[in-house]
Design a protein around this motif. Structure first.
Motif, PDB file in Angstrom:
ATOM      1  N   GLY A   7      64.080  34.894  75.087  1.00 17.82           N
ATOM      2  CA  GLY A   7      63.082  35.849  75.745  1.00 17.82           C
ATOM      3  C   GLY A   7      64.089  36.893  76.318  1.00 17.82           C
ATOM      4  N   HIS A   8      63.670  38.291  75.928  1.00 10.96           N
ATOM      5  CA  HIS A   8      64.571  39.519  76.657  1.00 10.96           C
ATOM      6  C   HIS A   8      63.512  40.156  77.438  1.00 10.96           C
ATOM      7  CE1 HIS A   8      67.616  39.858  73.365  1.00 10.96           C
ATOM      8  NE2 HIS A   8      67.038  38.789  72.863  1.00 10.96           N
ATOM      9  N   HIS A   9      63.567  40.022  78.765  1.00 12.58           N
ATOM     10  CA  HIS A   9      63.069  40.541  79.977  1.00 12.58           C
ATOM     11  C   HIS A   9      61.854  39.870  80.029  1.00 12.58           C
ATOM     12  CE1 HIS A   9      65.567  44.099  79.773  1.00 12.58           C
ATOM     13  NE2 HIS A   9      65.222  44.350  78.411  1.00 12.58           N
ATOM     14  N   VAL A  10      61.708  38.603  79.838  1.00 14.49           N
ATOM     15  CA  VAL A  10      60.694  37.631  80.036  1.00 14.49           C
ATOM     16  C   VAL A  10      61.116  36.259  80.209  1.00 14.49           C
ATOM     17  CG1 VAL A  10      60.003  37.403  77.650  1.00 14.49           C
ATOM     18  CG2 VAL A  10      58.295  36.943  79.200  1.00 14.49           C
ATOM     19  N   GLU A  11      60.828  35.481  81.196  1.00 15.03           N
ATOM     20  CA  GLU A  11      61.192  33.878  81.123  1.00 15.03           C
ATOM     21  C   GLU A  11      60.354  33.234  79.918  1.00 15.03           C
ATOM     22  OE1 GLU A  11      61.278  30.359  84.309  1.00 15.03           O
ATOM     23  OE2 GLU A  11      60.837  32.400  84.975  1.00 15.03           O
ATOM     24  N   VAL A  12      61.014  32.408  79.127  1.00 13.74           N
ATOM     25  CA  VAL A  12      60.438  31.443  78.299  1.00 13.74           C
ATOM     26  C   VAL A  12      59.876  30.143  79.263  1.00 13.74           C
ATOM     27  CG1 VAL A  12      60.463  30.366  76.153  1.00 13.74           C
ATOM     28  CG2 VAL A  12      61.686  32.539  76.477  1.00 13.74           C
ATOM     29  N   THR A  13      58.673  30.163  79.644  1.00  9.57           N
ATOM     30  CA  THR A  13      58.116  29.002  80.291  1.00  9.57           C
ATOM     31  C   THR A  13      58.040  27.918  79.163  1.00  9.57           C
ATOM     32  OG1 THR A  13      55.999  29.939  80.001  1.00  9.57           O
ATOM     33  CG2 THR A  13      57.109  30.550  81.983  1.00  9.57           C
ATOM     34  N   PRO A  14      57.869  26.667  79.801  1.00  8.97           N
ATOM     35  CA  PRO A  14      57.522  25.544  78.878  1.00  8.97           C
ATOM     36  C   PRO A  14      56.031  25.874  78.182  1.00  8.97           C
ATOM     37  CG  PRO A  14      58.294  24.491  81.091  1.00  8.97           C
ATOM     38  CD  PRO A  14      58.303  26.134  81.024  1.00  8.97           C
ATOM     39  N   ARG A  17      56.894  27.982  75.343  1.00  8.42           N
ATOM     40  CA  ARG A  17      57.718  27.317  74.321  1.00  8.42           C
ATOM     41  C   ARG A  17      56.582  26.283  73.509  1.00  8.42           C
ATOM     42  NH1 ARG A  17      62.913  26.665  73.556  1.00  8.42           N
ATOM     43  NH2 ARG A  17      63.329  27.709  75.755  1.00  8.42           N
ATOM     44  N   GLU A  18      55.871  25.531  74.257  1.00 11.88           N
ATOM     45  CA  GLU A  18      54.817  24.782  73.576  1.00 11.88           C
ATOM     46  C   GLU A  18      53.949  25.463  72.739  1.00 11.88           C
ATOM     47  OE1 GLU A  18      53.366  21.213  72.366  1.00 11.88           O
ATOM     48  OE2 GLU A  18      55.158  21.355  73.751  1.00 11.88           O
ATOM     49  N   TYR A  19      53.433  26.619  73.196  1.00  8.75           N
ATOM     50  CA  TYR A  19      52.665  27.209  72.312  1.00  8.75           C
ATOM     51  C   TYR A  19      53.110  27.891  70.945  1.00  8.75           C
ATOM     52  CZ  TYR A  19      48.771  30.745  71.359  1.00  8.75           C
ATOM     53  OH  TYR A  19      47.804  31.452  70.779  1.00  8.75           O
ATOM     54  N   VAL A  20      54.460  28.317  71.092  1.00  5.61           N
ATOM     55  CA  VAL A  20      55.261  28.494  69.897  1.00  5.61           C
ATOM     56  C   VAL A  20      55.123  27.397  69.059  1.00  5.61           C
ATOM     57  CG1 VAL A  20      57.172  29.811  68.991  1.00  5.61           C
ATOM     58  CG2 VAL A  20      56.067  30.657  70.895  1.00  5.61           C
ATOM     59  N   GLN A  21      55.792  26.377  69.499  1.00  4.85           N
ATOM     60  CA  GLN A  21      56.189  25.183  68.671  1.00  4.85           C
ATOM     61  C   GLN A  21      54.654  24.800  68.045  1.00  4.85           C
ATOM     62  OE1 GLN A  21      57.688  22.431  71.340  1.00  4.85           O
ATOM     63  NE2 GLN A  21      59.950  23.296  71.035  1.00  4.85           N
ATOM     64  N   THR A  22      53.706  24.826  68.574  1.00  9.14           N
ATOM     65  CA  THR A  22      52.239  24.218  68.206  1.00  9.14           C
ATOM     66  C   THR A  22      51.793  25.238  66.688  1.00  9.14           C
ATOM     67  OG1 THR A  22      51.169  25.458  69.817  1.00  9.14           O
ATOM     68  CG2 THR A  22      51.452  22.999  70.162  1.00  9.14           C
ATOM     69  N   LYS A  23      52.102  26.518  67.319  1.00  6.64           N
ATOM     70  CA  LYS A  23      51.982  27.675  66.158  1.00  6.64           C
ATOM     71  C   LYS A  23      52.805  27.530  65.044  1.00  6.64           C
ATOM     72  CE  LYS A  23      48.535  29.663  67.816  1.00  6.64           C
ATOM     73  NZ  LYS A  23      47.035  29.772  67.399  1.00  6.64           N
ATOM     74  N   LEU A  24      53.747  27.191  65.138  1.00  6.38           N
ATOM     75  CA  LEU A  24      54.817  26.965  63.982  1.00  6.38           C
ATOM     76  C   LEU A  24      54.586  25.664  63.017  1.00  6.38           C
ATOM     77  CD1 LEU A  24      58.148  28.191  65.354  1.00  6.38           C
ATOM     78  CD2 LEU A  24      56.538  29.606  63.648  1.00  6.38           C
ATOM     79  N   VAL A  39      63.264  32.666  67.461  1.00  4.29           N
ATOM     80  CA  VAL A  39      62.065  33.384  68.023  1.00  4.29           C
ATOM     81  C   VAL A  39      62.672  34.271  69.156  1.00  4.29           C
ATOM     82  CG1 VAL A  39      59.763  33.585  68.804  1.00  4.29           C
ATOM     83  CG2 VAL A  39      60.290  31.791  67.083  1.00  4.29           C
ATOM     84  N   ILE A  40      62.157  35.483  69.152  1.00  5.32           N
ATOM     85  CA  ILE A  40      62.819  36.317  70.232  1.00  5.32           C
ATOM     86  C   ILE A  40      61.534  36.955  70.717  1.00  5.32           C
ATOM     87  CG2 ILE A  40      64.094  38.365  71.060  1.00  5.32           C
ATOM     88  CD1 ILE A  40      65.917  37.808  68.516  1.00  5.32           C
ATOM     89  N   LEU A  41      60.998  36.880  72.151  1.00 12.20           N
ATOM     90  CA  LEU A  41      60.099  37.316  72.489  1.00 12.20           C
ATOM     91  C   LEU A  41      60.620  38.264  73.472  1.00 12.20           C
ATOM     92  CD1 LEU A  41      58.237  34.091  73.566  1.00 12.20           C
ATOM     93  CD2 LEU A  41      57.711  35.376  71.525  1.00 12.20           C
TER      94      LEU A  41
END
Length: 117
Positions: A7-14, A17-24, A39-41
């Motif tokens: 993440g850039h200017h954002v904290e990647v919370t669990p 992270r779980e949402y991205v993994q389920t979508k992928l 993945v860059i958020l």
């Protein structure tokens, strides 16, 4: 398969992270020969009201790299749009590498027509 979420200017919370993994998982269901995913958020603060969330992904497949990005006012909406675009690109790549070379009907010899000399 290596999955990197940053993440850039954002904290990647669990939860993110779980949402991205389920979508992928949808992408992996269509094409399982994925080598690496990055993945860059990003959150750009233009003004406090005009926050723009951006999601980028670099997908490394055997023989091809796919880059997709999406913008939205919500990070989850940006991730959804990103996965939709990525899914279309992966299906397109999969269709290209599959062998769809069939004999055309006009080139198949007709067994009923015989030539007499």
């Amino acid at each position: 398969m290596n999955l990197t979420i940053s993440g850039h200017h954002v904290e990647v919370t669990p939860a993110i992270r779980e949402y991205v993994q389920t979508k992928l998982e949808r992408v992996r269901r269509h094409f399982d020969q994925v080598i690496d995913i990055a993945v860059i958020l990003t959150v750009d603060k233009l003004r406090e009201k005009d926050k723009r969330h951006k999601a980028d992904i670099n997908l490394h497949l055997s023989g091809k790299d796919i880059h997709v990005e999406s913008l939205a006012h919500d990070l989850y909406a940006a991730i959804d749009a990103l996965v939709d675009k990525l899914d279309r690109q992966v299906i397109k790549h999969k269709d290209k590498i599959q062998d769809h070379q069939h004999d055309a009907i006009k080139h198949i010899p007709d067994p009923t027509s015989t030539q007499l000399d």
